[in-house]
Design an enzyme around this catalytic site. Structure first.
Site, PDB file in Angstrom:
ATOM      1  N   HIS A 129       0.835  -1.196   0.000  1.00 28.78           N
ATOM      2  CA  HIS A 129       0.000   0.000   0.000  1.00 28.78           C
ATOM      3  C   HIS A 129       0.871   1.247   0.000  1.00 28.78           C
ATOM      4  O   HIS A 129       1.971   1.249   0.536  1.00 28.78           O
ATOM      5  CB  HIS A 129      -0.985   0.024   1.175  1.00 28.78           C
ATOM      6  CG  HIS A 129      -0.382  -0.064   2.530  1.00 28.78           C
ATOM      7  ND1 HIS A 129       0.170  -1.218   3.042  1.00 28.78           N
ATOM      8  CD2 HIS A 129      -0.249   0.865   3.507  1.00 28.78           C
ATOM      9  CE1 HIS A 129       0.603  -1.004   4.269  1.00 28.78           C
ATOM     10  NE2 HIS A 129       0.366   0.258   4.570  1.00 28.78           N
ATOM     11  N   HIS A 140       0.732   5.283   0.919  1.00 27.63           N
ATOM     12  CA  HIS A 140       0.057   6.395   1.589  1.00 27.63           C
ATOM     13  C   HIS A 140       0.320   7.662   0.785  1.00 27.63           C
ATOM     14  O   HIS A 140       1.460   7.913   0.397  1.00 27.63           O
ATOM     15  CB  HIS A 140       0.643   6.635   2.984  1.00 27.63           C
ATOM     16  CG  HIS A 140       0.412   5.548   3.958  1.00 27.63           C
ATOM     17  ND1 HIS A 140      -0.619   5.579   4.872  1.00 27.63           N
ATOM     18  CD2 HIS A 140       1.093   4.403   4.194  1.00 27.63           C
ATOM     19  CE1 HIS A 140      -0.561   4.490   5.625  1.00 27.63           C
ATOM     20  NE2 HIS A 140       0.468   3.759   5.226  1.00 27.63           N
TER      21      HIS A 140
END
Length: 128
Positions: free
Chosen positions: A91, A93
């Site tokens: 992931h 951010h």
């Protein structure tokens, strides 16, 4: 293996969706460091960002989200992070920032954000 991001990608858990294509999904972080803090994930499970086979496509999706964040908030920049020790699913951010923000974002300054405020934030980003 239980993976919250795999469940979100499969539509089994809700999210405040910002962007989606066949391979990637972006949504708001429900514990944002700043208003508009988003996560972009591959829909298929990969442990690390660098494990994603279409790395370029992944970062094109991240760029779309970043450009929308810049426009939605009139931000001066967008910080990007790929630490990944908190959840075992790749992931990225992205966090909208202003010149007045000082240093690296370490702690949330967004306290007690309501579901309504999160949805309004998502709509603001989705517009772009």
């Amino acid at each position: 293996m239980h993976c919250i991001f795999c469940e979100i990608a499969a539509g089994k858990k809700p999210c405040y969706k910002l962007y989606e294509d066949k391979d990637f999904l972006a949504f708001l972080d429900v514990k944002p460091l700043r208003i508009g803090h988003a996560l972009t994930i591959p829909k298929k499970h990969y442990r690390w960002v660098y494990d994603v086979p279409d790395f370029g496509g992944y970062f094109e999706a991240v760029k779309r989200v970043m450009l929308a964040q810049l426009r939605a908030f009139g931000a001066d920049s967008v910080s990007i992070g790929t630490v990944g020790h908190d959840i075992d699913h790749a992931h990225v951010h992205t966090i909208p920032r202003m010149h007045s923000d000082k240093g690296f974002v370490r702690e949330s300054n967004v306290k007690g954000i309501s579901a309504k405020e999160i949805e309004e934030t998502a709509e603001r980003i989705r517009k772009y």
